[in-house]
Write a protein that holds these residues in place. Structure first.
Motif, PDB file in Angstrom:
ATOM      1  N   ARG A 152       0.838  -1.206   0.000  1.00 34.01           N
ATOM      2  CA  ARG A 152       0.000   0.000   0.000  1.00 34.01           C
ATOM      3  C   ARG A 152       0.879   1.264   0.000  1.00 34.01           C
ATOM      4  O   ARG A 152       0.627   2.216  -0.747  1.00 34.01           O
ATOM      5  CB  ARG A 152      -0.907  -0.005   1.235  1.00 34.01           C
ATOM      6  CG  ARG A 152      -2.017   1.038   1.187  1.00 34.01           C
ATOM      7  CD  ARG A 152      -2.953   0.910   2.387  1.00 34.01           C
ATOM      8  NE  ARG A 152      -3.468  -0.426   2.562  1.00 34.01           N
ATOM      9  CZ  ARG A 152      -3.457  -1.120   3.696  1.00 34.01           C
ATOM     10  NH1 ARG A 152      -2.952  -0.596   4.797  1.00 34.01           N
ATOM     11  NH2 ARG A 152      -3.957  -2.345   3.765  1.00 34.01           N
ATOM     12  N   ALA A 153       1.948   1.228   0.790  1.00 34.13           N
ATOM     13  CA  ALA A 153       2.846   2.394   0.871  1.00 34.13           C
ATOM     14  C   ALA A 153       3.533   2.628  -0.477  1.00 34.13           C
ATOM     15  O   ALA A 153       3.702   3.775  -0.912  1.00 34.13           O
ATOM     16  CB  ALA A 153       3.884   2.164   1.966  1.00 34.13           C
ATOM     17  N   PHE A 154       3.901   1.544  -1.161  1.00 35.18           N
ATOM     18  CA  PHE A 154       4.528   1.683  -2.486  1.00 35.18           C
ATOM     19  C   PHE A 154       3.554   2.347  -3.461  1.00 35.18           C
ATOM     20  O   PHE A 154       3.930   3.244  -4.221  1.00 35.18           O
ATOM     21  CB  PHE A 154       4.956   0.304  -3.001  1.00 35.18           C
ATOM     22  CG  PHE A 154       5.571   0.335  -4.374  1.00 35.18           C
ATOM     23  CD1 PHE A 154       6.905   0.644  -4.549  1.00 35.18           C
ATOM     24  CD2 PHE A 154       4.791   0.081  -5.509  1.00 35.18           C
ATOM     25  CE1 PHE A 154       7.473   0.700  -5.822  1.00 35.18           C
ATOM     26  CE2 PHE A 154       5.340   0.130  -6.779  1.00 35.18           C
ATOM     27  CZ  PHE A 154       6.690   0.435  -6.935  1.00 35.18           C
ATOM     28  N   VAL A 155       2.308   1.897  -3.414  1.00 37.87           N
ATOM     29  CA  VAL A 155       1.296   2.473  -4.319  1.00 37.87           C
ATOM     30  C   VAL A 155       1.130   3.964  -4.023  1.00 37.87           C
ATOM     31  O   VAL A 155       1.129   4.802  -4.932  1.00 37.87           O
ATOM     32  CB  VAL A 155      -0.050   1.722  -4.181  1.00 37.87           C
ATOM     33  CG1 VAL A 155      -1.168   2.452  -4.921  1.00 37.87           C
ATOM     34  CG2 VAL A 155       0.090   0.295  -4.711  1.00 37.87           C
ATOM     35  N   GLU A 156       1.023   4.302  -2.733  1.00 34.54           N
ATOM     36  CA  GLU A 156       0.811   5.712  -2.367  1.00 34.54           C
ATOM     37  C   GLU A 156       2.004   6.584  -2.742  1.00 34.54           C
ATOM     38  O   GLU A 156       1.854   7.674  -3.303  1.00 34.54           O
ATOM     39  CB  GLU A 156       0.557   5.835  -0.861  1.00 34.54           C
ATOM     40  CG  GLU A 156      -0.905   5.561  -0.530  1.00 34.54           C
ATOM     41  CD  GLU A 156      -1.162   5.400   0.956  1.00 34.54           C
ATOM     42  OE1 GLU A 156      -0.296   5.795   1.771  1.00 34.54           O
ATOM     43  OE2 GLU A 156      -2.239   4.851   1.296  1.00 34.54           O
ATOM     44  N   ASP A 157       3.221   6.071  -2.465  1.00 37.01           N
ATOM     45  CA  ASP A 157       4.423   6.909  -2.666  1.00 37.01           C
ATOM     46  C   ASP A 157       4.875   6.954  -4.122  1.00 37.01           C
ATOM     47  O   ASP A 157       5.361   7.979  -4.586  1.00 37.01           O
ATOM     48  CB  ASP A 157       5.605   6.370  -1.835  1.00 37.01           C
ATOM     49  CG  ASP A 157       5.298   6.386  -0.349  1.00 37.01           C
ATOM     50  OD1 ASP A 157       4.325   7.062   0.050  1.00 37.01           O
ATOM     51  OD2 ASP A 157       6.019   5.708   0.410  1.00 37.01           O
ATOM     52  N   GLU A 158       4.784   5.815  -4.825  1.00 37.21           N
ATOM     53  CA  GLU A 158       5.410   5.725  -6.159  1.00 37.21           C
ATOM     54  C   GLU A 158       4.417   5.724  -7.322  1.00 37.21           C
ATOM     55  O   GLU A 158       4.724   6.241  -8.388  1.00 37.21           O
ATOM     56  CB  GLU A 158       6.273   4.445  -6.257  1.00 37.21           C
ATOM     57  CG  GLU A 158       7.272   4.265  -5.127  1.00 37.21           C
ATOM     58  CD  GLU A 158       8.337   5.351  -5.080  1.00 37.21           C
ATOM     59  OE1 GLU A 158       8.451   6.135  -6.050  1.00 37.21           O
ATOM     60  OE2 GLU A 158       9.046   5.422  -4.060  1.00 37.21           O
ATOM     61  N   LEU A 159       3.247   5.115  -7.131  1.00 41.30           N
ATOM     62  CA  LEU A 159       2.326   5.004  -8.269  1.00 41.30           C
ATOM     63  C   LEU A 159       1.295   6.142  -8.301  1.00 41.30           C
ATOM     64  O   LEU A 159       1.024   6.703  -9.364  1.00 41.30           O
ATOM     65  CB  LEU A 159       1.612   3.646  -8.264  1.00 41.30           C
ATOM     66  CG  LEU A 159       2.523   2.408  -8.368  1.00 41.30           C
ATOM     67  CD1 LEU A 159       1.685   1.141  -8.512  1.00 41.30           C
ATOM     68  CD2 LEU A 159       3.502   2.501  -9.529  1.00 41.30           C
ATOM     69  N   ASN A 160       0.742   6.486  -7.144  1.00 37.96           N
ATOM     70  CA  ASN A 160      -0.293   7.538  -7.161  1.00 37.96           C
ATOM     71  C   ASN A 160       0.204   8.861  -7.760  1.00 37.96           C
ATOM     72  O   ASN A 160      -0.536   9.501  -8.509  1.00 37.96           O
ATOM     73  CB  ASN A 160      -0.880   7.743  -5.761  1.00 37.96           C
ATOM     74  CG  ASN A 160      -1.766   6.568  -5.350  1.00 37.96           C
ATOM     75  OD1 ASN A 160      -2.010   5.667  -6.155  1.00 37.96           O
ATOM     76  ND2 ASN A 160      -2.228   6.558  -4.119  1.00 37.96           N
ATOM     77  N   PRO A 161       1.456   9.283  -7.477  1.00 38.93           N
ATOM     78  CA  PRO A 161       1.908  10.550  -8.065  1.00 38.93           C
ATOM     79  C   PRO A 161       1.968  10.543  -9.602  1.00 38.93           C
ATOM     80  O   PRO A 161       1.907  11.599 -10.214  1.00 38.93           O
ATOM     81  CB  PRO A 161       3.321  10.739  -7.472  1.00 38.93           C
ATOM     82  CG  PRO A 161       3.320   9.926  -6.218  1.00 38.93           C
ATOM     83  CD  PRO A 161       2.431   8.756  -6.494  1.00 38.93           C
ATOM     84  N   ILE A 162       2.095   9.369 -10.220  1.00 32.47           N
ATOM     85  CA  ILE A 162       2.162   9.345 -11.697  1.00 32.47           C
ATOM     86  C   ILE A 162       0.863   8.803 -12.319  1.00 32.47           C
ATOM     87  O   ILE A 162       0.791   8.546 -13.512  1.00 32.47           O
ATOM     88  CB  ILE A 162       3.384   8.536 -12.198  1.00 32.47           C
ATOM     89  CG1 ILE A 162       3.352   7.102 -11.660  1.00 32.47           C
ATOM     90  CG2 ILE A 162       4.686   9.230 -11.863  1.00 32.47           C
ATOM     91  CD1 ILE A 162       4.374   6.182 -12.337  1.00 32.47           C
ATOM     92  N   GLU A 163      -0.168   8.661 -11.475  1.00 27.51           N
ATOM     93  CA  GLU A 163      -1.410   8.056 -11.949  1.00 27.51           C
ATOM     94  C   GLU A 163      -2.075   8.876 -13.061  1.00 27.51           C
ATOM     95  O   GLU A 163      -2.491   8.322 -14.090  1.00 27.51           O
ATOM     96  CB  GLU A 163      -2.383   7.879 -10.778  1.00 27.51           C
ATOM     97  CG  GLU A 163      -3.671   7.197 -11.182  1.00 27.51           C
ATOM     98  CD  GLU A 163      -4.535   6.857  -9.983  1.00 27.51           C
ATOM     99  OE1 GLU A 163      -4.279   5.826  -9.333  1.00 27.51           O
ATOM    100  OE2 GLU A 163      -5.478   7.627  -9.675  1.00 27.51           O
ATOM    101  N   GLN A 164      -2.162  10.192 -12.877  1.00 30.04           N
ATOM    102  CA  GLN A 164      -2.841  11.011 -13.887  1.00 30.04           C
ATOM    103  C   GLN A 164      -2.119  10.941 -15.230  1.00 30.04           C
ATOM    104  O   GLN A 164      -2.764  10.861 -16.279  1.00 30.04           O
ATOM    105  CB  GLN A 164      -2.952  12.462 -13.409  1.00 30.04           C
ATOM    106  CG  GLN A 164      -4.163  12.706 -12.516  1.00 30.04           C
ATOM    107  CD  GLN A 164      -5.481  12.299 -13.183  1.00 30.04           C
ATOM    108  OE1 GLN A 164      -5.747  12.666 -14.321  1.00 30.04           O
ATOM    109  NE2 GLN A 164      -6.291  11.521 -12.495  1.00 30.04           N
ATOM    110  N   LYS A 165      -0.805  10.955 -15.200  1.00 29.98           N
ATOM    111  CA  LYS A 165      -0.028  10.865 -16.450  1.00 29.98           C
ATOM    112  C   LYS A 165      -0.345   9.531 -17.147  1.00 29.98           C
ATOM    113  O   LYS A 165      -0.591   9.476 -18.349  1.00 29.98           O
ATOM    114  CB  LYS A 165       1.474  10.959 -16.115  1.00 29.98           C
ATOM    115  CG  LYS A 165       2.398  10.952 -17.290  1.00 29.98           C
ATOM    116  CD  LYS A 165       3.825  11.255 -16.810  1.00 29.98           C
ATOM    117  CE  LYS A 165       4.827  11.245 -17.943  1.00 29.98           C
ATOM    118  NZ  LYS A 165       5.147   9.940 -18.472  1.00 29.98           N
TER     119      LYS A 165
END
Ligand SMILES: Cc1cc2nc3c(=O)[nH]c(=O)nc-3n(C[C@H](O)[C@H](O)[C@H](O)COP(=O)(O)OP(=O)(O)OC[C@H]3O[C@@H](n4cnc5c(N)ncnc54)[C@H](O)[C@@H]3O)c2cc1C
Length: 397
Positions: free
Chosen positions: A27-40
């Motif tokens: 969950r922390a990986f998703v929040e820190d690394e994936l969510n910030p690039i989700e819109q792109k």
């Protein structure tokens, strides 16, 4: 064994500390690394290869690598229950980061590769765990997908190995692959009992990528491949000669568990987004959450995701207990894939026009969910297999 349901004299639904820790770190990986690039990702519909490679390094730094590979080979040795929790968390993100269906973050050899000989392990199995190599799985052909016996790609024996001829279609992850598991007929009159599996390097002479096949799913763009007198050495036969069906079955059964688990993530994220929207969005002066039509869509979705979770966790628990779970894997994947489609559809409906925008994660999850009623065995074939098991029928019946 990482059993969620590990009770003496009863059933416990409490996940172990180890399972919860893996879920939390995912969950922390998703929040820190994936969510910030989700819109792109949502706007472009793909994750660039170099970006993917950087994410793999970040996952490894967090110990999220080779989750399933046994500890004696340098992996984490997690069981299927823990992997189901990790898959659910990772696939709350629409960014298709994990190289599924074989793996979650990367670094775990696909199930069929456990049949490697010691020599094959050196060249193909260990380099996956170290991150030096990636694999792909080439079964489907232009004229056959569900029907194993219909394979027309052939492997003919030569003095020093095998020559493969034929065409494969819908083969995923080829752009990342260093080698493929290729299924070919070695005894053309024997149908499914005459299929064998070969390890083929992507630089083998006679192997050609014909064309990529863009699909309605983000990131999914499998390939058509051609094998024209493609030579593979004798030692590259995987498993028994004419034993390809067993190799495929081993691969597909374990893959089904992960596919079923990832549907939970797609569905749960959609429910979370739709629930928040329903509370915030007002029509005629009231939140749409106050309307029974919306409440029923949310309630039906919640019931279905919970039911799917139980099926997935039970099948995973059986796998961890080394119990046969072929039918349970079929059941979990069938229900979870169809559940995810209904749930993402309802949630998109709750979001109205906003759900249809590319910037909405739900539209991507909806399109991604669709493939799993087809890929890794269609829903119809799953129903057939479940019924066959119920009725005690053999493959020849
Ligand atoms: C995005 C994507 C990625 C994929 N990746 C891979 C990959 O990496 N490697 C790989 O080998 N394959 C891959 N596939 C192929 C996938 O596994 C096949 O598409 C799938 O098995 C179905 O085969 P088919 O498309 O030939 O459909 P068919 O087998 O032709 O089936 C067509 C329809 O008929 C139905 N049907 C067929 N037989 C029966 C029956 N006996 N009873 C009732 N209904 C029946 C099916 O359910 C389906 O609805 C991928 C497919 C997609 C879309």
């Amino acid at each position: 064994m990482n059993a969620t349901i590990a009770a003496e004299g009863g059933i416990s639904f409490a996940p172990s500390a180890e399972v919860l820790d893996l879920a939390e770190r995912t969950r922390a990986f998703v929040e820190d690394e994936l969510n910030p690039i989700e819109q792109k990702f949502l706007l472009e519909g793909r994750l660039d290869f170099t970006e993917r490679a950087k994410l793999e390094v970040k996952a490894r730094d967090r110990g999220l690598w080779a989750l399933e590979a046994p500890t004696e080979y340098g992996g984490c040795g997690y069981g299927q229950v823990a992997l189901a929790f990790a898959a659910e968390e990772l696939y709350k993100s629409p960014i298709m980061f994990g190289p599924l269906p074989g793996d979650i973050f990367g670094g775990s050899p696909e199930p069929a590769l456990y049949l490697c000989t010691d020599k094959q392990k050196e060249k193909y199995f260990h380099p996956i765990i170290s991150g030096e190599k990636h694999s792909a799985y080439a079964f489907t052909e232009p004229e056959t997908g569900s029907d194993v016996a219909g394979i027309t790609t052939t492997a003919t024996k030569t003095e020093d190995g095998w020559v493969i001829n034929g065409t494969k279609k819908f083969i995923g992850w080829i752009e990342y692959a260093d080698f493929l598991m290729v299924f070919a007929s070695t005894k053309p009159d024997a149908g499914a009992r005459g299929v064998s599996c070969f390890l083929v390097d992507v630089d083998a002479p006679g192997f050609e990528k014909v064309r990529q096949l863009p699909t309605m799913g983000d990131q999914w763009a499998p390939w058509e491949l051609r094998f024209a007198d493609c030579h593979v050495p004798e030692e590259n036969l995987l498993g028994q000669l004419h034993g390809g069906f067993k190799v495929a079955d081993e691969q597909l059964t374990h893959g089904r568990l992960k596919i079923a688990a990832l549907q939970l993530g797609l569905a749960q994220r959609s429910i979370d987004i739709a629930t928040k929207y329903a509370k915030d969005r007002e029509t005629w002066g009231k939140p749409i959450a106050s309307r029974q039509a919306i409440q029923f869509m949310l309630a039906d979705s919640e019931v279905e995701v919970q039911a799917a979770r139980l099926l997935v966790h039970k099948a995973a628990w059986m796998a961890d207990a080394n119990e046969p779970m072929r039918t349970e894997a079929f059941t979990a994947k069938l229900y979870a894939a169809e559940m995810a489609q209904r749930v993402t559809d309802r949630c998109l409906q709750i979001l109205g026009g906003s759900g249809y925008l590319r910037e909405s994660p739900v539209q991507s999850l909806y399109r991604q969910a669709r493939v799993w009623r087809i890929g890794h065995g269609t829903s119809e074939i799953h129903r057939w297999m479940i019924a066959r098991s119920m009725l005690g029928l053999k493959s020849t019946d």
